[in-house]
Scaffold this active site. Sequence first.
Site, PDB file in Angstrom:
ATOM      1  CE  LYS A 240      47.296  33.540  34.014  1.00 45.10           C
ATOM      2  NZ  LYS A 240      46.501  34.482  34.832  1.00 45.10           N
ATOM      3  CD  GLU A 327      38.991  37.076  48.557  1.00 45.52           C
ATOM      4  OE1 GLU A 327      39.051  36.610  47.404  1.00 45.52           O
ATOM      5  OE2 GLU A 327      39.790  36.758  49.468  1.00 45.52           O
ATOM      6  NE  ARG A 355      39.079  33.925  49.988  1.00 43.32           N
ATOM      7  CZ  ARG A 355      40.008  32.985  49.807  1.00 43.32           C
ATOM      8  NH1 ARG A 355      39.652  31.776  49.417  1.00 43.32           N
ATOM      9  NH2 ARG A 355      41.269  33.239  50.017  1.00 43.32           N
TER      10      ARG A 355
END
Length: 583
Positions: A240, A327, A355
């Site tokens: 990344k 979540e 969610r």
Amino acid sequence: MEELLARIASPSDVRALPEEALPQLCAELREDIIAICGRVGGHLGASLGAVELIVALHRVFHSPTDAILFDVGHQAYAHKLLTGRRERMLTLRQAGGVAPFLDPRESPHDALLAGHSCTAVSAALGVLEGRRMLGQRGHVVAVLGDGGLTGGLTFEGLNNAGGSHLPLVVVLNDNQMSISANVGAIPSLLRTRGARDFFEGLGFTYVGPVDGHDLGALVRALREARASTRPVVVHALTQKGRGFPPAEADAQTRGHAMGPYEWRDGKLVRSRGGQRTFSEAFASVLEEAMAEDPRVVAVTPAMLEGSALNALKARFPDRVHDVGIAEQHAVTFCAGLAAAGARPVCCIYSTFLQRAYDQIIHDVCLPGLPVVFAVDRAGLVGADGATHQGTYDVASLRPLPELRQWAPVVGEDLAPMLATALAAPTPSVIRFPRGTLPALPPEVQVGAAPLDGARWLRRVENPRLTLVTLGPLGLAALEAAREEPAWSVLDARGASPLDEAALLEAAACGHVVVAEEGTTRGGLGSAVLELYAERGVAPRVRVLGMPDAFVPHGDARVQRAELGLDAAGLRHAGRRLLEGSAR
């Protein structure tokens, strides 16, 4: 040397390039991504890490005949650049400009809308099965960031796909990061021989691990996957932030969202204001609460940075839990903590709380457990757009019994609200916006805990109209009322339970404007109208809020003005209401 990107209008142009030109193409893509994010901001780190992967995907697969579905869109800027959007990329995340994530309305090469994580495998399997049923041709690829392997929906999709025996291609972009470093057992497993056993045990052919920056190796692996007649995982190891030293050196997020910025005298200078945000202010009062009470615990679903919890994690490493992009688990984990006697605070964005709605009802509210939900990014969020607007938390949570909702007008409201919520025997919500803290005006009196009921920000004798607001809109209402000496302003503080006495007093003047930064369907305005109908009072009421439509990306301040949620809009709505009754 001739620029290659200028010749790329679609993925077919990528396939037409000679193999030896591909490294130059990747270099130009990185230069564009860095320049674009420097000008307008955006999700930099993940897109830099996926450049070779995306070039290889478009080299091997034929989008849009072959559907390529990305998990979220953080990693997909190179995909946008290669699919005809380069000339518009400087409009990224701006009103009317290129979408912040992926959207098939913007390009046929975006196979499915993607703004929330962990959806790629399930959606890709559905696309593949749908095409099989309808006799349509084409391969289907799910590009899954390894952060998505911390979320349960991904495992549900993998379980179903592995048992389907359909030739779904899952490309695992493994950079060991979501926004920050991944958590849990799976990310560690991926860097061992156990990765092969894990995916093969689920019914996938495993190809890899492959160097995600080696174009030749990627192309060979993807061609092998394309030829497969059964589910296959291509495991690509990437970095990344690759190619941008400041991102590579950023140990926390690898340049997840580093713009706008510019180079000055060889140094990176970021264009950021110095004002504190609501997120930072809440984290500060939470830190004070944790220092005072050892039972207080913070939980977040992969949002340590976004919820400004890094300092808390450093100070209380055993009492700040990043549970990954999970979540549902975060909410039920909090329920378990509360059942054991702890005082959990679930720090979560409004759009992500959606969610875990069943967990809020079944695991927290039904047993009446004292979980505190710190709902960040409530209301308009600006550049992240429709998938991230905090539109529905008030309306969805308002019907839940014994769930108390709070909304601060200013940062100084947060400490007494948190203290009140932590002392409550039932669950509570504190919702606050994305944005910097406003100054505390003299009209706003901050109460001490425990708080109870609404608060008059301006209470005049014999008012002609009352503005009823929720959260920081109270400041816009105060500004609107300064030109109207006969207007009162009531801060509702929350939508459930309502302060019935204060709202009935507001109705006595005959004219009420209710304003909220959330959907008007089922929100505070609906609650006020329900109360008035039940009590048999009939003032003239105008309800302002977010429309019955998904609000796109743009400047949140401009959008507030367009929706009539600034001082001028509230003043106009109040005057129109009064004029209408005078006719």
